[in-house]
Design a protein around this motif. Structure first.
Motif, PDB file in Angstrom:
ATOM      1  N   LYS A 166       0.826  -1.205   0.000  1.00  0.00           N
ATOM      2  CA  LYS A 166       0.000   0.000   0.000  1.00  0.00           C
ATOM      3  C   LYS A 166       0.865   1.261   0.000  1.00  0.00           C
ATOM      4  N   ASP A 167       0.294   2.332  -0.582  1.00  0.00           N
ATOM      5  CA  ASP A 167       1.022   3.609  -0.655  1.00  0.00           C
ATOM      6  C   ASP A 167       1.388   4.129   0.732  1.00  0.00           C
ATOM      7  N   SER A 168       0.509   3.927   1.703  1.00  0.00           N
ATOM      8  CA  SER A 168       0.787   4.436   3.052  1.00  0.00           C
ATOM      9  C   SER A 168       2.040   3.791   3.641  1.00  0.00           C
ATOM     10  N   ILE A 169       2.216   2.474   3.400  1.00  0.00           N
ATOM     11  CA  ILE A 169       3.395   1.760   3.906  1.00  0.00           C
ATOM     12  C   ILE A 169       4.645   2.206   3.156  1.00  0.00           C
ATOM     13  N   ILE A 170       4.528   2.311   1.824  1.00  0.00           N
ATOM     14  CA  ILE A 170       5.680   2.717   1.021  1.00  0.00           C
ATOM     15  C   ILE A 170       6.108   4.138   1.392  1.00  0.00           C
ATOM     16  N   ALA A 171       5.155   5.007   1.672  1.00  0.00           N
ATOM     17  CA  ALA A 171       5.478   6.379   2.082  1.00  0.00           C
ATOM     18  C   ALA A 171       6.240   6.384   3.397  1.00  0.00           C
ATOM     19  N   ARG A 172       5.819   5.561   4.339  1.00  0.00           N
ATOM     20  CA  ARG A 172       6.477   5.503   5.642  1.00  0.00           C
ATOM     21  C   ARG A 172       7.875   4.899   5.517  1.00  0.00           C
ATOM     22  N   LEU A 173       8.008   3.890   4.660  1.00  0.00           N
ATOM     23  CA  LEU A 173       9.332   3.302   4.419  1.00  0.00           C
ATOM     24  C   LEU A 173      10.277   4.323   3.783  1.00  0.00           C
ATOM     25  N   ALA A 174       9.774   5.088   2.799  1.00  0.00           N
ATOM     26  CA  ALA A 174      10.584   6.119   2.137  1.00  0.00           C
ATOM     27  C   ALA A 174      10.980   7.205   3.123  1.00  0.00           C
TER      28      ALA A 174
ATOM     29  N   VAL B  18       9.670  11.142  -2.574  1.00  0.00           N
ATOM     30  CA  VAL B  18       8.960   9.872  -2.751  1.00  0.00           C
ATOM     31  C   VAL B  18       7.898   9.694  -1.674  1.00  0.00           C
ATOM     32  N   ALA B  19       8.285   9.989  -0.409  1.00  0.00           N
ATOM     33  CA  ALA B  19       7.341   9.818   0.701  1.00  0.00           C
ATOM     34  C   ALA B  19       6.106  10.699   0.504  1.00  0.00           C
ATOM     35  N   GLN B  20       6.329  11.971   0.103  1.00  0.00           N
ATOM     36  CA  GLN B  20       5.200  12.888  -0.119  1.00  0.00           C
ATOM     37  C   GLN B  20       4.366  12.458  -1.322  1.00  0.00           C
ATOM     38  N   PHE B  21       5.043  11.973  -2.352  1.00  0.00           N
ATOM     39  CA  PHE B  21       4.334  11.519  -3.552  1.00  0.00           C
ATOM     40  C   PHE B  21       3.407  10.341  -3.220  1.00  0.00           C
ATOM     41  N   ARG B  22       3.946   9.369  -2.475  1.00  0.00           N
ATOM     42  CA  ARG B  22       3.135   8.202  -2.121  1.00  0.00           C
ATOM     43  C   ARG B  22       1.984   8.598  -1.180  1.00  0.00           C
ATOM     44  N   HIS B  23       2.277   9.538  -0.288  1.00  0.00           N
ATOM     45  CA  HIS B  23       1.225   9.977   0.627  1.00  0.00           C
ATOM     46  C   HIS B  23       0.153  10.775  -0.128  1.00  0.00           C
ATOM     47  N   SER B  24       0.567  11.471  -1.184  1.00  0.00           N
ATOM     48  CA  SER B  24      -0.420  12.226  -1.996  1.00  0.00           C
ATOM     49  C   SER B  24      -1.400  11.273  -2.667  1.00  0.00           C
TER      50      SER B  24
ATOM     51  N   ASN C  40       3.274  23.518   6.168  1.00  0.00           N
ATOM     52  CA  ASN C  40       3.420  23.305   7.613  1.00  0.00           C
ATOM     53  C   ASN C  40       2.151  22.792   8.268  1.00  0.00           C
ATOM     54  N   LYS C  41       1.065  22.737   7.502  1.00  0.00           N
ATOM     55  CA  LYS C  41      -0.183  22.201   8.026  1.00  0.00           C
ATOM     56  C   LYS C  41      -0.331  20.705   7.726  1.00  0.00           C
ATOM     57  N   LEU C  42       0.541  20.188   6.906  1.00  0.00           N
ATOM     58  CA  LEU C  42       0.453  18.781   6.540  1.00  0.00           C
ATOM     59  C   LEU C  42       0.895  17.908   7.716  1.00  0.00           C
ATOM     60  N   SER C  43       0.221  16.803   7.927  1.00  0.00           N
ATOM     61  CA  SER C  43       0.607  15.881   9.003  1.00  0.00           C
ATOM     62  C   SER C  43       1.930  15.207   8.651  1.00  0.00           C
ATOM     63  N   GLU C  44       2.680  14.913   9.695  1.00  0.00           N
ATOM     64  CA  GLU C  44       3.988  14.278   9.498  1.00  0.00           C
ATOM     65  C   GLU C  44       3.789  12.828   9.083  1.00  0.00           C
ATOM     66  N   ILE C  45       4.652  12.374   8.202  1.00  0.00           N
ATOM     67  CA  ILE C  45       4.605  10.978   7.782  1.00  0.00           C
ATOM     68  C   ILE C  45       5.423  10.167   8.787  1.00  0.00           C
ATOM     69  N   VAL C  46       4.766   9.252   9.481  1.00  0.00           N
ATOM     70  CA  VAL C  46       5.441   8.450  10.511  1.00  0.00           C
ATOM     71  C   VAL C  46       6.289   7.382   9.832  1.00  0.00           C
ATOM     72  N   LYS C  47       7.566   7.394  10.123  1.00  0.00           N
ATOM     73  CA  LYS C  47       8.476   6.478   9.431  1.00  0.00           C
ATOM     74  C   LYS C  47       8.428   5.077  10.053  1.00  0.00           C
ATOM     75  N   ILE C  48       8.803   4.093   9.262  1.00  0.00           N
ATOM     76  CA  ILE C  48       8.933   2.712   9.730  1.00  0.00           C
ATOM     77  C   ILE C  48      10.372   2.257   9.454  1.00  0.00           C
ATOM     78  N   ASP C  49      11.152   2.009  10.528  1.00  0.00           N
ATOM     79  CA  ASP C  49      12.516   1.497  10.355  1.00  0.00           C
ATOM     80  C   ASP C  49      12.462  -0.021  10.304  1.00  0.00           C
ATOM     81  N   MET C  50      12.871  -0.581   9.184  1.00  0.00           N
ATOM     82  CA  MET C  50      12.842  -2.037   9.007  1.00  0.00           C
ATOM     83  C   MET C  50      14.246  -2.649   9.062  1.00  0.00           C
TER      84      MET C  50
END
Length: 792
Positions: A200-208, A246-252, A323-333
């Motif tokens: 899913k895009d949400s996971i890929i965004a967090r990984l990026a 990439v993270a912003q693109f996937r989150h978009s 600055n109003k956009l929510s932060e993308i929570v990262k996932i360290d794998m």
């Protein structure tokens, strides 16, 4: 090696003739022959040759690990400064000159580094066109990061054991750049796997986002290191911005699917901003990286164009500010993975049985104790029958401790007794006053007393006036050296304070948040003050000793530079200044009672003086005993007993504790208990008890001396009363001169003792002050690194 990822070049070294090096050190430092270990020496020599210019393959990786393991085993047997190792750096612009350091630890650092570099290149070589190859690449990058993490752990655990400063490539900041770059690339390969698995895009965004964060951390450390080229820095910067995009693109995409069209546009704009930043220095990037960046940039422009048109014409959603956009929570794998060979290298080696050793049960028992890791074959422990160098050093340390014990408990107390004896006789003008009474010659027949001639002979044998003058000169030089060291300590702390004050005034207290110099350096100033107090006390004592020397200097020149005839003429000349009628009268006959008292007193004095000869003979016997009574065989016996019941890593801990009283450099659940740490102390305590009977000698001598001195004291008072009537003025004049010379001798002997103590004091002081200066240099260096971090 074409890739959109970075690999770490292997550090380069030069060939060493370990056949010659190990042969020489065994022949010089050990009590065994090098020929007994020729196979092990050749094996180790060939092993190092294999890792000088390796090919990136799993076989050569095994060779590198094998060399690392056997290199660590050398620490069990050989001195740290075995030979000089030269290594070339490969990161910075200035890598044409090698860094040569005489330490096995330096070689170990470089091999760990090259293991990390090796794993980074193995990771790059994976095609990443299948799930297995992507997994393997990701794992190798994590192993690479683990190698650099181990360098940080290793340098921390070695702490003050290193007698050299690590070069820039191995500073904490530089190693962290490599570690986090490897983690970033490991996370990037995991991100690539997620894309291939169509997550899913949400996971890929967090990984990026996590990839970008690792690159960001790596970049932060580059600002504190001078080891990296601009090409390396531009790559990290581009990668960070690329994955932020990439993270912003996937989150978009996720925003679009949730009908948040305004947020979609905002994130695409932010992504395009990051993407444009990543392309700013495309000329310094590899073609594959530029291709990735440009590909994403094109997609972002087209996607943003469509999203803006749709939102403007159809959805009409407000576009939030960045600055109003929510932060993308990262996932360290990924994480740093330290291979077993680094953590417990010795556990991969077996104890081999010698050809003449048929006790295989014992060997198997030792292998079991060592928990040998049979999963990989790295061979047998080399030089297993070689006496460890730390045992030789431990034995030498105990030998020096034994000599100090004898000096402090036997030699110095006996010398002190002799000084008391000399002063006791000198203050009573004995035995010269007896010689004057019994002989009572006219000046024409005058002879120097035998006791005076004996004293002169002894002073000359001890070096005479020249010995005192040269020692005074040595003490003066040592005093200057001591003061220079203290001044150096204060100067460095003051320089650090001035630097801190300057930076604090530039940046202000709001940003300059670290403790001020007068707080952080307080312990050092306290130690300096303590050392200065010692110097003040020593200076006062030196002045007393100098005055004592000046008081007798002229008389020493007279006694030691004149021969006996000249000395006799000098005394006669002084006596001749008395009125003639006072010394030309015929000597009076001495009554039998006075003569008996004089002879009894002389006999007691002879007994007292004979104690000095008895002590001299005793000290010679103790010296022979000290030389013959060696502790080495007992240390070896105890070590072998310990070796039979403990693991090799415990032995390594034992060597560390014996040589530097510090913790082992390897992580281990096996801690040395107090009993194991003190096994050699117990051997020493039992060994030194051989001198208990010699300690009793001092008490016996002191008792004898006190008893004889008490008898002399009583008899001398009686002698003075009876003999005074017999002395003419010339005799009293001679008596005064000889009394003066007796005191000169007594003071000379005390000065010899005091001067030796002074030399020892300043030598010890210089060692302590030098150590303090070294610690202050390290403190100043750390404060400067800290300041650079605050500035950045």
């Amino acid at each position: 090696m074409s890739s959109n990822l970075l690999f770490i070049p292997l550090r380069k070294t030069v060939s060493l003739d370990f056949n010659q090096i190990l042969n020489d050190v065994i022949s010089k430092e050990y009590f065994q022959t090098a020929d007994s270990f020729k196979d092990d020496i050749l094996f180790f020599h060939n092993l190092r040759e294999q890792v000088i210019d390796p090919i990136i393959s799993t076989d050569d990786l095994t060779h590198l690990k094998k060399y690392f393991i056997h290199l660590n085993s050398l620490l069990l047997k050989f001195p740290i400064d075995l030979t000089s190792f030269s290594w070339y750096g490969t990161l910075s612009y200035n890598s044409t000159s090698p860094i040569s350091i005489t330490s096995i630890y330096w070689e170990i650092f470089n091999i760990i580094y090259n293991l990390g570099a090796f794993y980074s290149q193995l990771a790059i070589l994976q095609l990443r066109n299948s799930e297995d190859s992507i997994k393997k690449s990701c794992l190798y990058f994590q192993y690479a990061a683990g190698c650099f993490q181990f360098i940080l752990n290793y340098s921390f655990k070695l702490d003050n054991k290193l007698n050299f400063d690590l070069p820039l490539d191995f500073q904490i900041q530089s190693i962290n750049v490599l570690k986090y770059t490897m983690l970033a690339q490991a996370q990037e390969t995991f991100w690539q796997k997620a894309i291939s698995n169509d997550l899913k895009d949400s996971i890929i965004a967090r990984l990026a986002s996590s990839v970008a964060d690792f690159y960001k951390t790596s970049l932060e450390f580059t600002t504190k290191s001078d080891s990296f080229t601009s090409k390396w820095l531009d790559h990290l910067t581009a990668k960070q911005n690329h994955f932020l995009a990439v993270a912003q693109f996937r989150h978009s995409k996720m925003s679009c699917s949730q009908l948040n069209y305004g947020e979609q546009v905002s994130r695409l704009k932010l992504a395009l901003n990051y993407s444009n930043q990543s392309l700013r220095k495309r000329g310094n990037l590899s073609s594959l990286v530029v291709s990735d960046l440009e590909g994403l940039n094109v997609v972002l422009k087209e996607t943003l164009k469509i999203a803006e048109r749709d939102n403007d014409l159809i959805y009409l959603k407000p576009v939030p500010d960045f600055n109003k956009l929510s932060e993308i929570v990262k996932i360290d794998m990924v994480k740093s993975l330290i291979i077993d060979e680094l953590e417990k290298p010795i556990s991969f080696l077996k104890i081999k049985s010698n050809d003449d050793d048929d006790d295989n049960n014992k060997i198997n028992k030792i292998n079991k104790i060592n928990k040998i890791n049979d999963s990989k074959n790295y061979g047998n422990l080399l030089f297993s029958s070689l006496l460890p160098y730390f045992i030789i050093c431990t034995s030498q340390a105990y030998k020096e401790r034994q000599q100090l014990f004898i000096k402090q408990k036997i030699v110095e107390p006996i010398n002190s007794l002799n000084n008391i004896l000399n002063r006791f006789l000198a203050e009573r003008n004995l035995p010269s006053s007896i010689d004057l009474l019994i002989n009572q010659p006219n000046l024409d027949d005058f002879q120097l007393p035998e006791s005076l001639l004996d004293n002169i002979h002894e002073m000359k044998n001890l070096g005479g006036l020249q010995k005192l003058q040269s020692t005074l000169s040595d003490i003066k030089k040592l005093t200057l050296d001591s003061n220079h060291l203290i001044d150096g300590c204060k100067e460095r702390l003051n320089i650090e304070k001035n630097e801190d004050d300057y930076l604090k005034s530039n940046y202000g207290l709001r940003y300059w948040t670290r403790p001020p110099s007068h707080v952080s350096s307080k312990d050092y100033w306290d130690k300096i003050q303590s050392l200065e107090d010692y110097l003040v006390q020593a200076k006062s004592g030196d002045q007393v000793i100098l005055n004592s020397f000046l008081d007798i200097e002229n008389d020493l020149k007279l006694l030691l530079n004149f021969d006996s005839n000249d000395l006799k003429k000098y005394i006669i000349k002084i006596i001749s200044t008395t009125p003639p009628n006072s010394y030309h009268n015929s000597p009076m006959a001495i009554d039998s009672e006075t003569l008996k008292t004089a002879n009894s007193l002389k006999s007691l004095i002879s007994q007292l003086i004979s104690l000095k000869a008895e002590r001299s003979s005793f000290l010679e016997t103790v010296d022979i005993k000290n030389q013959q009574l060696t502790i080495l065989p007992k240390i070896i016996q105890e070590y072998k007993r310990f070796q039979d019941t403990n693991s090799i890593e415990t032995l390594h801990k034992l060597s560390e504790n014996s040589s530097s009283n510090s913790d082992n450099i390897y992580d281990s659940n096996e801690e040395l208990d107090e009993e194991k740490m003190n096994i050699f102390n117990k051997v020493y305590e039992k060994h030194i008890s051989n001198f208990e009977s010699d300690l009793n000698f001092f008490d016996q001598q002191k008792q004898k001396q006190n008893l004889i001195q008490e008898k002399i004291e009583v008899l001398n008072k009686k002698f003075i009363q009876k003999s005074d009537v017999y002395f003419q003025s010339s005799d009293k004049m001679k008596q005064g001169i000889f009394h003066r010379f007796e005191l000169v001798y007594s003071n000379f002997m005390e000065l010899i003792t005091n001067f030796n103590e002074g030399i020892n004091f300043y030598n010890d002081f210089i060692v302590n002050a030098s150590n303090l200066l070294k610690n202050i240099d390290e403190y100043v260096y750390e404060r400067r690194l800290e300041a650079r971090e605050l500035e950045s």
